[in-house]
Motif scaffolding. Structure first.
Motif, short mmCIF file in Angstrom:
data_model
loop_
_atom_site.label_atom_id
_atom_site.label_comp_id
_atom_site.label_asym_id
_atom_site.label_seq_id
_atom_site.Cartn_x
_atom_site.Cartn_y
_atom_site.Cartn_z
N ALA A 69 44.56 41.73 34.63
CA ALA A 69 45.48 40.75 34.06
C ALA A 69 45.55 40.84 32.54
CB ALA A 69 45.07 39.34 34.48
N LEU A 70 44.50 41.37 31.91
CA LEU A 70 44.48 41.49 30.46
C LEU A 70 45.38 42.63 29.96
CD1 LEU A 70 40.67 40.97 29.83
CD2 LEU A 70 42.51 39.50 28.99
N THR A 71 45.70 43.56 30.84
CA THR A 71 46.53 44.71 30.45
C THR A 71 47.96 44.26 30.18
OG1 THR A 71 45.18 46.16 31.84
CG2 THR A 71 47.33 47.00 31.13
N GLY A 72 48.44 44.50 29.00
CA GLY A 72 49.83 44.19 28.69
C GLY A 72 50.10 42.73 28.37
N THR A 73 49.06 41.91 28.28
CA THR A 73 49.29 40.51 27.92
C THR A 73 49.36 40.35 26.41
OG1 THR A 73 46.90 40.04 27.97
CG2 THR A 73 48.16 39.60 29.98
N ASP A 74 50.03 39.29 25.98
CA ASP A 74 50.19 39.03 24.55
C ASP A 74 49.08 38.16 23.99
OD1 ASP A 74 53.00 40.20 24.16
OD2 ASP A 74 53.31 38.84 25.84
N LEU A 75 48.41 37.43 24.89
CA LEU A 75 47.41 36.47 24.45
C LEU A 75 46.47 36.18 25.61
CD1 LEU A 75 46.61 34.35 22.16
CD2 LEU A 75 48.12 32.75 23.37
N ALA A 76 45.22 35.85 25.31
CA ALA A 76 44.27 35.42 26.34
C ALA A 76 43.79 34.02 26.01
CB ALA A 76 43.09 36.37 26.43
N LEU A 77 43.63 33.21 27.05
CA LEU A 77 42.92 31.94 26.92
C LEU A 77 41.54 32.16 27.52
CD1 LEU A 77 45.51 29.22 28.04
CD2 LEU A 77 45.15 30.20 25.76
N PHE A 78 40.53 32.03 26.70
CA PHE A 78 39.15 32.16 27.17
C PHE A 78 38.64 30.76 27.46
CE2 PHE A 78 34.54 32.54 25.74
CZ PHE A 78 34.11 33.02 26.97
N VAL A 79 38.52 30.43 28.74
CA VAL A 79 38.17 29.07 29.15
C VAL A 79 36.67 28.99 29.43
CG1 VAL A 79 38.65 27.19 30.76
CG2 VAL A 79 40.45 28.83 30.19
N VAL A 80 36.02 28.04 28.77
CA VAL A 80 34.60 27.80 28.97
C VAL A 80 34.39 26.32 29.26
CG1 VAL A 80 33.79 29.73 27.55
CG2 VAL A 80 34.23 27.50 26.49
N GLU A 81 33.23 25.99 29.76
CA GLU A 81 32.88 24.59 30.02
C GLU A 81 32.07 24.05 28.85
OE1 GLU A 81 30.26 21.96 33.24
OE2 GLU A 81 30.94 23.98 33.77
N ALA A 82 32.45 22.90 28.36
CA ALA A 82 31.80 22.31 27.19
C ALA A 82 30.29 22.25 27.35
CB ALA A 82 32.34 20.90 26.95
N LEU A 83 29.59 22.74 26.34
CA LEU A 83 28.13 22.74 26.22
C LEU A 83 27.43 23.71 27.16
CD1 LEU A 83 27.23 18.98 25.60
CD2 LEU A 83 28.20 20.69 24.05
N ARG A 84 28.17 24.54 27.87
CA ARG A 84 27.54 25.53 28.75
C ARG A 84 27.90 26.94 28.28
NH1 ARG A 84 27.72 25.44 34.99
NH2 ARG A 84 26.12 26.97 34.52
N TRP A 85 26.92 27.83 28.35
CA TRP A 85 27.15 29.25 28.05
C TRP A 85 26.26 30.07 28.96
CZ3 TRP A 85 30.78 31.88 25.60
CH2 TRP A 85 30.57 33.25 25.37
N THR A 86 26.88 30.99 29.72
CA THR A 86 26.13 31.79 30.69
C THR A 86 26.39 33.27 30.48
OG1 THR A 86 27.89 31.91 32.35
CG2 THR A 86 26.53 29.91 32.36
N ALA A 87 25.65 34.08 31.22
CA ALA A 87 25.86 35.53 31.16
C ALA A 87 27.27 35.89 31.63
CB ALA A 87 24.82 36.24 32.01
N GLU A 88 27.81 35.11 32.57
CA GLU A 88 29.17 35.38 33.04
C GLU A 88 30.22 35.01 31.99
OE1 GLU A 88 28.81 35.13 37.87
OE2 GLU A 88 29.00 33.24 36.78
N ASP A 89 29.96 33.97 31.19
CA ASP A 89 30.83 33.68 30.05
C ASP A 89 30.84 34.86 29.09
OD1 ASP A 89 31.65 30.94 30.64
OD2 ASP A 89 29.58 30.38 30.20
N ALA A 90 29.66 35.38 28.81
CA ALA A 90 29.55 36.53 27.89
C ALA A 90 30.29 37.74 28.43
CB ALA A 90 28.08 36.85 27.64
N LYS A 91 30.21 37.96 29.75
CA LYS A 91 30.90 39.09 30.37
C LYS A 91 32.41 38.94 30.26
CE LYS A 91 31.14 41.74 34.70
NZ LYS A 91 30.57 41.91 36.06
#
Length: 302
Positions: A89-111
């Protein structure tokens, strides 16, 4: 181009909604569109297919691509498909929204963030679920942490559930898109078919009604989708991997399956705005989620 568009330059572009499972990507899309388009549940990896959602504003048309959550769990064919779908889905897109959950950060967020960085796509960080915070001041160090991880166009705290800051987010997105005429009709909501949404609405009930693992061993295929005398006639198959899973979905005297089909039918009638006759059966297809060919037959293709 409408008269409103002729009065000033308008913008249009594709925006991929990217993040780990269960951060509220589909809820965010539904909130922005003002209509339920993507299915939701409290379970991770509810979304299995990229879905285009079209939001037309006076100043621009935003073409949202909702994607499966980028994850590290499992290595079967279905898990690989879900990650590929999100990254594609990132191929050819003009912009990305990186959605995270407030106060949480995981290895999958980093990926997920690493995938966006590798695609070299401009990105807005959307910090979701701020309505759950009892102390909003705790958000400030979290935003600083995010800002140190990537050069974002903006960091916007939102609540997809109650709509906080959604208008601000939309305005920020539009200003980041290229100048372009609209690519879709102003009243068009998606490019997906009603047949596709019938499949998704049945699968949503499976995600919501059954235990933690069972929904991930199911898939839905539409066998018949026809309109007769102003009513949709829909026949659907729920595929499972083992006979005991079939028994659970059907339930005692078929009551569980009847309840699932009844609620799915009501959701279809809301979306399609017409009466629906729905019949659902359950069949066993051994290890379908681990078989690339079986996945392709069930519609899991790039």
């Amino acid at each position: 181009m409408t008269l409103n568009q002729e009065s000033h330059a308008v913008r249009c572009g594709y925006v991929a909604i990217i993040g780990r499972p269960n951060v509220g990507k589909s809820t965010l899309l539904n909130r922005i569109l003002g209509q339920k388009l993507a299915i939701t549940s409290h379970k991770a990896q509810t979304t299995r297919h990229s879905i285009l959602g079209i939001k037309t504003r006076a100043e621009g048309q935003i073409l949202f691509v909702d994607t499966p959550g980028i994850h590290q769990r499992g290595s079967n064919a279905l898990n690989r498909y879900l990650n590929r779908a999100a990254l594609t889905a990132l191929t050819g897109t003009d912009l990305a929204l990186f959605v995270v959950e407030a106060l949480r950060w995981t290895a999958e967020d980093a990926k997920a963030l690493a995938a966006i960085a590798a695609a070299a796509v401009p990105v807005i960080a959307v910090v979701n679920k701020v309505d759950r915070l009892s102390n909003k001041q705790a958000l400030l160090p979290y935003l600083r942490m995010l800002a140190q991880r990537h050069e974002f166009l903006a960091l916007i705290p939102v609540s997809a559930t109650n709509g906080d800051q959604i208008e601000t987010l939309e305005q920020t997105i539009v200003t980041a898109l290229p100048e372009s005429e609209f690519l879709f009709a102003e009243d068009q909501l998606t490019d997906r078919s009603e047949r596709f949404f019938a499949t998704e609405l049945i699968r949503e009930q499976l995600m919501q009604r059954y235990g933690e693992e069972l929904p991930y061993c199911t898939s839905v295929a539409i066998e018949r989708f026809e309109q007769e005398n102003g009513r949709y006639q829909i026949h659907a198959l729920i595929w499972v991997e083992r006979p005991n899973q079939k028994a659970i979905i059907i339930g005692k005297q078929g009551e569980a399956l009847k309840a699932t089909a009844s609620q799915a039918r009501l959701e279809m009638q809301k979306l399609f705005a017409c009466p629906v006759h729905l019949e659902v059966w359950v069949k066993v297809k051994k290890s379908w989620s681990s078989d690339e060919a079986a996945l392709a037959n069930l519609g899991y293709q790039e």
